[in-house]
Design a protein around this motif. Structure first.
Motif, PDB file in Angstrom:
ATOM      1  N   GLY A   1     -84.046  14.281  91.287  1.00  0.00           N
ATOM      2  CA  GLY A   1     -84.772  14.535  90.362  1.00  0.00           C
ATOM      3  C   GLY A   1     -84.517  15.781  89.764  1.00  0.00           C
TER       4      GLY A   1
ATOM      5  N   LEU B   1     -96.389   6.813  92.214  1.00  0.00           N
ATOM      6  CA  LEU B   1     -95.352   8.155  91.391  1.00  0.00           C
ATOM      7  C   LEU B   1     -96.063   8.155  90.054  1.00  0.00           C
ATOM      8  CD1 LEU B   1     -91.447   6.930  90.241  1.00  0.00           C
ATOM      9  CD2 LEU B   1     -92.415   8.700  91.500  1.00  0.00           C
ATOM     10  N   ASN B   2     -97.107   7.980  89.135  1.00  0.00           N
ATOM     11  CA  ASN B   2     -98.314   8.079  88.967  1.00  0.00           C
ATOM     12  C   ASN B   2     -98.748   9.171  89.080  1.00  0.00           C
ATOM     13  OD1 ASN B   2     -97.290   6.964  86.470  1.00  0.00           O
ATOM     14  ND2 ASN B   2     -98.113   4.913  86.788  1.00  0.00           N
TER      15      ASN B   2
ATOM     16  N   THR C   1     -97.099  12.411  89.906  1.00  0.00           N
ATOM     17  CA  THR C   1     -96.927  13.393  89.176  1.00  0.00           C
ATOM     18  C   THR C   1     -98.625  13.507  88.359  1.00  0.00           C
ATOM     19  OG1 THR C   1     -97.318  10.926  87.233  1.00  0.00           O
ATOM     20  CG2 THR C   1     -95.294  11.937  88.562  1.00  0.00           C
TER      21      THR C   1
ATOM     22  N   TYR D   1     -93.440   9.937  84.050  1.00  0.00           N
ATOM     23  CA  TYR D   1     -91.854   9.618  84.575  1.00  0.00           C
ATOM     24  C   TYR D   1     -90.744   9.003  83.915  1.00  0.00           C
ATOM     25  CZ  TYR D   1     -93.626   5.087  86.996  1.00  0.00           C
ATOM     26  OH  TYR D   1     -93.195   4.212  86.861  1.00  0.00           O
TER      27      TYR D   1
ATOM     28  N   VAL E   1     -87.315  18.499  86.436  1.00  0.00           N
ATOM     29  CA  VAL E   1     -88.557  18.087  85.902  1.00  0.00           C
ATOM     30  C   VAL E   1     -88.272  18.143  84.721  1.00  0.00           C
ATOM     31  CG1 VAL E   1     -91.012  19.116  85.567  1.00  0.00           C
ATOM     32  CG2 VAL E   1     -90.461  18.012  87.701  1.00  0.00           C
TER      33      VAL E   1
ATOM     34  N   LYS F   1     -91.951  16.776  82.503  1.00  0.00           N
ATOM     35  CA  LYS F   1     -91.969  15.202  82.785  1.00  0.00           C
ATOM     36  C   LYS F   1     -91.649  15.016  83.608  1.00  0.00           C
ATOM     37  CE  LYS F   1     -91.050  10.656  80.940  1.00  0.00           C
ATOM     38  NZ  LYS F   1     -90.249   9.608  79.415  1.00  0.00           N
ATOM     39  N   LEU F   2     -91.415  14.119  84.620  1.00  0.00           N
ATOM     40  CA  LEU F   2     -90.491  13.536  86.356  1.00  0.00           C
ATOM     41  C   LEU F   2     -89.264  12.811  85.933  1.00  0.00           C
ATOM     42  CD1 LEU F   2     -89.619  14.283  88.546  1.00  0.00           C
ATOM     43  CD2 LEU F   2     -91.036  12.432  89.616  1.00  0.00           C
ATOM     44  N   ILE F   3     -87.777  13.272  85.490  1.00  0.00           N
ATOM     45  CA  ILE F   3     -86.520  12.012  85.704  1.00  0.00           C
ATOM     46  C   ILE F   3     -85.773  11.871  86.996  1.00  0.00           C
ATOM     47  CG2 ILE F   3     -85.318  12.177  84.250  1.00  0.00           C
ATOM     48  CD1 ILE F   3     -87.094  12.254  82.624  1.00  0.00           C
ATOM     49  N   LEU F   4     -86.031  10.678  87.324  1.00  0.00           N
ATOM     50  CA  LEU F   4     -85.527  10.423  88.623  1.00  0.00           C
ATOM     51  C   LEU F   4     -84.052   9.832  87.684  1.00  0.00           C
ATOM     52  CD1 LEU F   4     -88.501   8.628  90.274  1.00  0.00           C
ATOM     53  CD2 LEU F   4     -87.372  10.935  90.627  1.00  0.00           C
TER      54      LEU F   4
ATOM     55  N   SER G   1     -94.699   2.446  91.010  1.00  0.00           N
ATOM     56  CA  SER G   1     -94.653   3.352  89.501  1.00  0.00           C
ATOM     57  C   SER G   1     -96.099   3.633  90.330  1.00  0.00           C
ATOM     58  CB  SER G   1     -95.381   1.654  88.855  1.00  0.00           C
ATOM     59  OG  SER G   1     -95.950   0.938  88.710  1.00  0.00           O
TER      60      SER G   1
ATOM     61  N   TRP H   1     -88.683  18.882  91.466  1.00  0.00           N
ATOM     62  CA  TRP H   1     -88.154  17.561  91.916  1.00  0.00           C
ATOM     63  C   TRP H   1     -88.556  17.823  93.641  1.00  0.00           C
ATOM     64  CZ3 TRP H   1     -88.834  12.790  93.305  1.00  0.00           C
ATOM     65  CH2 TRP H   1     -88.143  11.987  93.680  1.00  0.00           C
TER      66      TRP H   1
END
Ligand code: ATP
Length: 448
Positions: free
Chosen positions: A30, A58-59, A62, A70, A32, A36-39, A55, A5
């Protein structure tokens, strides 16, 4: 590559303006998980805001690190426990908040949504060490939003909020100075104030001593993780006679402008204000008033109130005829001058003073703004070239040259096209209530 993160966050930091990064990402946790990135966000509001506004970013980020995307996990932060303090600090220093200023009663539109969202966030979470600088013309909601922050905190039992005008602050200082207790005054703030709401900071112009004291106090409060909201009529750099010590601190704040309400927001405000008075206004009355009353919200309020008072005195329903009579009677100038509106909107967008647009300066930003105005007058308002020449007091050939140059620029420069597109939309919302054609015309069409 191991992607953490903090790596992704570092990249986000590079891509976003610092104040935005600080508000939405700096304190966010956050991790990973399975690529997948989790906030981890504290509430649904933050999640929705990030989703709606960042978004794409972030897209992009990532994908750059080979992540599959994410997502969010909402982890509510337990609300701060009510602080038990041996007195009510507000009665010692500061004003009482007016209960009428709440978030629920604040009509949100394009002109004020950023300010609203940040203030709402501050009231919900009190992010640490925040200085917010809210500025805008008279009657656009600075007091309303600032007090809404205070009211929201108070309603949840948090009472270490000091709400003062700049004049109050000065008066207190003088009082304490006179009684030889200035240190007590400062200590008081340091010890008890968690959220400082200080209105009308422009009032400190020329008051060197107060400014310096305020700058020191500010440093202390922010270092201690307190929250500060200042309001003003002007941007920090436009404030006259403000010491550089204070100015530089203000410049590094999160500066947010409250703009005059656009057509759609004015309609919402009129509807909302009338409803509060127990009236449901008809569509045509709302439309009519929103076109005629372009000033600040205070003016809109008074027109709605005036109309309703008139109707009840005459024992008549609120009608378009009544609205027209009122507008005529109060002599509201028809401010639907679209040329002025285009000029003002463009100057505001590029952050240049209106007078400079008509100066002879060849500064790059001014030349570009002039070209944008010329383009908009020609394409949106379909003004004849002769009229545009008169507005700018320039030769016909100069106007044509500027149009051509600008047109070439927008063919090549995608960022500029995006900005122009945004401006056309903003202007069309105001002038037409419909989106105007945002297709960019060719020179042949322009010069016909
Ligand atoms: N977006 C809004 N929705 C509802 N009411 C609003 C909104 N903006 C302003 N108002 C109302 O308009 C009036 C003037 O707003 P406010 O006093 O907050 O303006 P201000 O920017 O602080 O003005 P000034 O600089 O003159 O002090 C208030 O009654 C306020 O409730």
């Amino acid at each position: 590559m191991f992607v953490s993160w903090s790596l992704v966050k570092g990249k986000i930091k590079e891509l976003l303006p610092e104040p935005i990064f600080k508000v939405w990402f700096e304190a966010t946790n956050g991790e990973v998980v399975d690529g997948k990135l989790i906030l981890e966000v504290p509430n649904e509001f933050t999640k929705n805001w990030i989703e709606e506004n960042y978004s794409t970013l972030l897209n992009q980020v990532t994908a750059e690190y080979g992540l599959t995307g994410y997502g969010f996990v909402v982890r509510e932060i337990p609300k701060a426990e009510q602080l038990i303090i041996p007195y009510n600090p507000v009665s010692l220093i500061g004003r009482k908040l007016s209960p009428k200023y709440t978030f629920e009663d604040f009509v949100v539109g394009k002109c004020n949504e950023f300010a609203y969202n940040i203030c709402y966030q501050v009231a919900e979470e009190r992010p640490k060490g925040y200085l917010i600088y809210l500025y805008g013309n008279f009657g656009l909601g600075k007091t309303h939003l600032t007090q809404a922050v205070g009211n929201s905190l108070f309603s949840r039992g948090f009472n270490r909020v000091y709400y003062l005008t700049a004049q109050d602050f000065l008066n207190y200082m003088i009082k304490y100075l006179k009684s030889g207790m200035i240190e007590t005054f400062k200590e008081h703030f340091k010890e008890y104030c968690e959220v400082l709401l200080l209105e009308g900071i422009h009032f400190f112009a020329g008051k060197e001593y107060t400014q310096n004291e305020l700058a020191f106090l500010l440093d202390y409060l922010l270092d201690q993780g307190k929250t500060v909201i200042f309001t003003s009529h002007k941007m920090p750099q436009e404030l006259n006679s403000i010491e550089s010590s204070l100015r530089s601190r203000l410049n590094s704040s999160l500066i947010i402008k409250l703009n005059a309400p656009d057509f759609q927001t004015r309609k919402k405000i009129i509807k909302h204000k009338a409803k509060k008075l127990g009236y449901n206004l008809g569509y045509e009355v709302i439309e009519y008033l929103a076109r005629k009353v372009r000033g600040d919200v205070r003016q809109i309020e008074s027109v709605v109130l005036g109309l309703i008072a008139r109707a009840s005195l005459l024992k008549e329903p609120v009608s378009l005829t009544l609205a027209k009579e009122l507008i005529e009677e109060i002599g509201l100038k028809d401010s639907s001058d679209s040329v002025d509106f285009i000029i003002e909107t463009t100057c505001r967008f590029f952050g240049i003073p209106k007078e400079d647009l008509f100066s002879s300066s060849r500064r790059k930003d001014l030349s570009l703004s002039r070209q944008v105005v010329i383009y908009l007058l020609r394409n949106v308002l379909k003004k004849p070239l002769k009229d545009i020449s008169q507005i700018f007091k320039k030769q016909h050939s100069t106007i044509i040259y500027n149009l051509k140059t600008f047109e070439q620029k927008i063919q090549k420069d995608v960022t500029l096209r995006t900005k122009l597109d945004y401006l056309v939309k903003e202007i069309s919302l105001e002038l037409n209530d419909k989106n105007l054609d945002t297709e960019f015309e060719t020179s042949d069409e322009i010069f016909l």
